[in-house]
Scaffold this motif. Structure first.
Motif, PDB file in Angstrom:
ATOM      1  N   TRP A  55       0.841  -1.191   0.000  1.00  9.79           N
ATOM      2  CA  TRP A  55       0.000   0.000   0.000  1.00  9.79           C
ATOM      3  C   TRP A  55       0.875   1.239   0.000  1.00  9.79           C
ATOM      4  O   TRP A  55       1.760   1.381   0.836  1.00  9.79           O
ATOM      5  CB  TRP A  55      -0.899  -0.022   1.235  1.00  9.79           C
ATOM      6  CG  TRP A  55      -1.955   1.023   1.258  1.00  9.79           C
ATOM      7  CD1 TRP A  55      -1.874   2.250   1.839  1.00  9.79           C
ATOM      8  CD2 TRP A  55      -3.262   0.927   0.688  1.00  9.79           C
ATOM      9  NE1 TRP A  55      -3.050   2.932   1.669  1.00  9.79           N
ATOM     10  CE2 TRP A  55      -3.923   2.145   0.964  1.00  9.79           C
ATOM     11  CE3 TRP A  55      -3.931  -0.059  -0.026  1.00  9.79           C
ATOM     12  CZ2 TRP A  55      -5.229   2.401   0.564  1.00  9.79           C
ATOM     13  CZ3 TRP A  55      -5.229   0.190  -0.432  1.00  9.79           C
ATOM     14  CH2 TRP A  55      -5.865   1.416  -0.138  1.00  9.79           C
ATOM     15  N   GLU A  56       0.609   2.141  -0.936  1.00 11.99           N
ATOM     16  CA  GLU A  56       1.377   3.378  -1.048  1.00 11.99           C
ATOM     17  C   GLU A  56       0.446   4.577  -1.034  1.00 11.99           C
ATOM     18  O   GLU A  56      -0.770   4.427  -1.094  1.00 11.99           O
ATOM     19  CB  GLU A  56       2.178   3.389  -2.361  1.00 11.99           C
ATOM     20  CG  GLU A  56       3.216   2.293  -2.445  1.00 11.99           C
ATOM     21  CD  GLU A  56       4.015   2.346  -3.729  1.00 11.99           C
ATOM     22  OE1 GLU A  56       5.226   2.209  -3.643  1.00 11.99           O
ATOM     23  OE2 GLU A  56       3.415   2.518  -4.814  1.00 11.99           O
ATOM     24  N   ARG A  57       1.047   5.772  -0.996  1.00  9.89           N
ATOM     25  CA  ARG A  57       0.250   6.998  -0.950  1.00  9.89           C
ATOM     26  C   ARG A  57      -0.690   7.111  -2.151  1.00  9.89           C
ATOM     27  O   ARG A  57      -1.827   7.539  -2.026  1.00  9.89           O
ATOM     28  CB  ARG A  57       1.164   8.217  -0.865  1.00  9.89           C
ATOM     29  CG  ARG A  57       0.409   9.482  -0.488  1.00  9.89           C
ATOM     30  CD  ARG A  57       1.322  10.633  -0.185  1.00  9.89           C
ATOM     31  NE  ARG A  57       2.081  10.976  -1.389  1.00  9.89           N
ATOM     32  CZ  ARG A  57       3.308  11.450  -1.364  1.00  9.89           C
ATOM     33  NH1 ARG A  57       3.923  11.633  -0.227  1.00  9.89           N
ATOM     34  NH2 ARG A  57       3.928  11.749  -2.485  1.00  9.89           N
ATOM     35  N   ALA A  58      -0.218   6.686  -3.328  1.00  8.07           N
ATOM     36  CA  ALA A  58      -1.068   6.749  -4.526  1.00  8.07           C
ATOM     37  C   ALA A  58      -2.307   5.865  -4.362  1.00  8.07           C
ATOM     38  O   ALA A  58      -3.394   6.230  -4.803  1.00  8.07           O
ATOM     39  CB  ALA A  58      -0.276   6.327  -5.763  1.00  8.07           C
ATOM     40  N   ASP A  59      -2.137   4.706  -3.721  1.00 11.96           N
ATOM     41  CA  ASP A  59      -3.284   3.821  -3.471  1.00 11.96           C
ATOM     42  C   ASP A  59      -4.279   4.518  -2.551  1.00 11.96           C
ATOM     43  O   ASP A  59      -5.495   4.441  -2.757  1.00 11.96           O
ATOM     44  CB  ASP A  59      -2.822   2.501  -2.838  1.00 11.96           C
ATOM     45  CG  ASP A  59      -1.883   1.736  -3.749  1.00 11.96           C
ATOM     46  OD1 ASP A  59      -2.266   1.468  -4.900  1.00 11.96           O
ATOM     47  OD2 ASP A  59      -0.767   1.415  -3.307  1.00 11.96           O
ATOM     48  N   GLU A  60      -3.747   5.181  -1.558  1.00 14.49           N
ATOM     49  CA  GLU A  60      -4.583   5.922  -0.609  1.00 14.49           C
ATOM     50  C   GLU A  60      -5.405   6.977  -1.348  1.00 14.49           C
ATOM     51  O   GLU A  60      -6.606   7.123  -1.119  1.00 14.49           O
ATOM     52  CB  GLU A  60      -3.681   6.587   0.439  1.00 14.49           C
ATOM     53  CG  GLU A  60      -4.420   7.311   1.520  1.00 14.49           C
ATOM     54  CD  GLU A  60      -5.120   6.355   2.467  1.00 14.49           C
ATOM     55  OE1 GLU A  60      -6.170   6.758   2.992  1.00 14.49           O
ATOM     56  OE2 GLU A  60      -4.638   5.233   2.679  1.00 14.49           O
ATOM     57  N   THR A  61      -4.743   7.692  -2.252  1.00 15.34           N
ATOM     58  CA  THR A  61      -5.417   8.747  -3.011  1.00 15.34           C
ATOM     59  C   THR A  61      -6.548   8.175  -3.848  1.00 15.34           C
ATOM     60  O   THR A  61      -7.678   8.665  -3.808  1.00 15.34           O
ATOM     61  CB  THR A  61      -4.402   9.472  -3.925  1.00 15.34           C
ATOM     62  OG1 THR A  61      -3.351   9.984  -3.110  1.00 15.34           O
ATOM     63  CG2 THR A  61      -5.058  10.597  -4.696  1.00 15.34           C
ATOM     64  N   ARG A  64      -9.409   6.872  -1.503  1.00 19.39           N
ATOM     65  CA  ARG A  64     -10.194   7.948  -0.870  1.00 19.39           C
ATOM     66  C   ARG A  64     -11.045   8.697  -1.885  1.00 19.39           C
ATOM     67  O   ARG A  64     -12.193   9.019  -1.621  1.00 19.39           O
ATOM     68  CB  ARG A  64      -9.258   8.933  -0.169  1.00 19.39           C
ATOM     69  CG  ARG A  64      -8.640   8.375   1.058  1.00 19.39           C
ATOM     70  CD  ARG A  64      -9.119   9.148   2.267  1.00 19.39           C
ATOM     71  NE  ARG A  64      -8.522   8.614   3.453  1.00 19.39           N
ATOM     72  CZ  ARG A  64      -9.206   7.994   4.398  1.00 19.39           C
ATOM     73  NH1 ARG A  64     -10.496   7.826   4.293  1.00 19.39           N
ATOM     74  NH2 ARG A  64      -8.601   7.530   5.466  1.00 19.39           N
TER      75      ARG A  64
END
Length: 153
Positions: A55-61, A64
């Motif tokens: 899981w990376e920040r891009a996945d979070e973006t 969300r």
């Protein structure tokens, strides 16, 4: 005079990089907006995680912004061949979702719990598109979702 040329070119290099980053950000924003629109209208969404990276920040973006509004989600951990060559590990996790699968997803792949709560552990697919395993599982989850009227997804 040479030094002023090098300064001038490095300054334009910097502004080119800034411009490039700005363009990439705009393109990414358009992609996220399109994902949101598609997810809102979709009966079923597949969220594909690159398991080799976790899981990376891009996945979070993406999660969300787009998938938070999706009604039904199948969570796909792709590139599992980069994580393990132990096919029985995947079978063990599928047979014990809360005891083995959830800890693997949260600890090894760093998937946030609220994502798993939305997906339902029965709708997690481990696959390797490259090696061809897990494809049948994904097909079966998709067809089951539509056969059940998507209520249980």
């Amino acid at each position: 005079s040479n030094s002023s040329n090098s300064n001038g070119s490095s300054g334009s290099d910097d502004s080119n990089k800034e411009e490039e980053t700005e363009i990439i950000d705009k393109v990414e924003a358009v992609g996220i907006e399109r994902s949101k629109i598609a997810a809102r209208g979709a009966d079923l969404c597949a969220f594909v995680l690159d398991a080799s990276r976790g899981w990376e920040r891009a996945d979070e973006t993406v999660w969300r912004e787009a998938l938070d509004v999706a009604k039904n989600v199948i969570f796909v951990a792709n590139k599992m061949d980069d994580i393990t060559e132990n096919a029985s590990l995947i079978e063990e996790m599928k047979s014990d979702p809360s005891g083995k699968m959830k800890p693997f997803l949260t600890n090894q792949l760093r998937v946030p719990e609220y994502v798993l709560d939305k997906c339902n552990l029965n709708n997690v697919v481990f696959l390797s598109a490259k090696e061809g395993f897990g494809i049948e599982d994904l097909e079966s989850k998709v067809s089951n979702a539509f056969e059940s009227g998507l209520s249980s997804v």
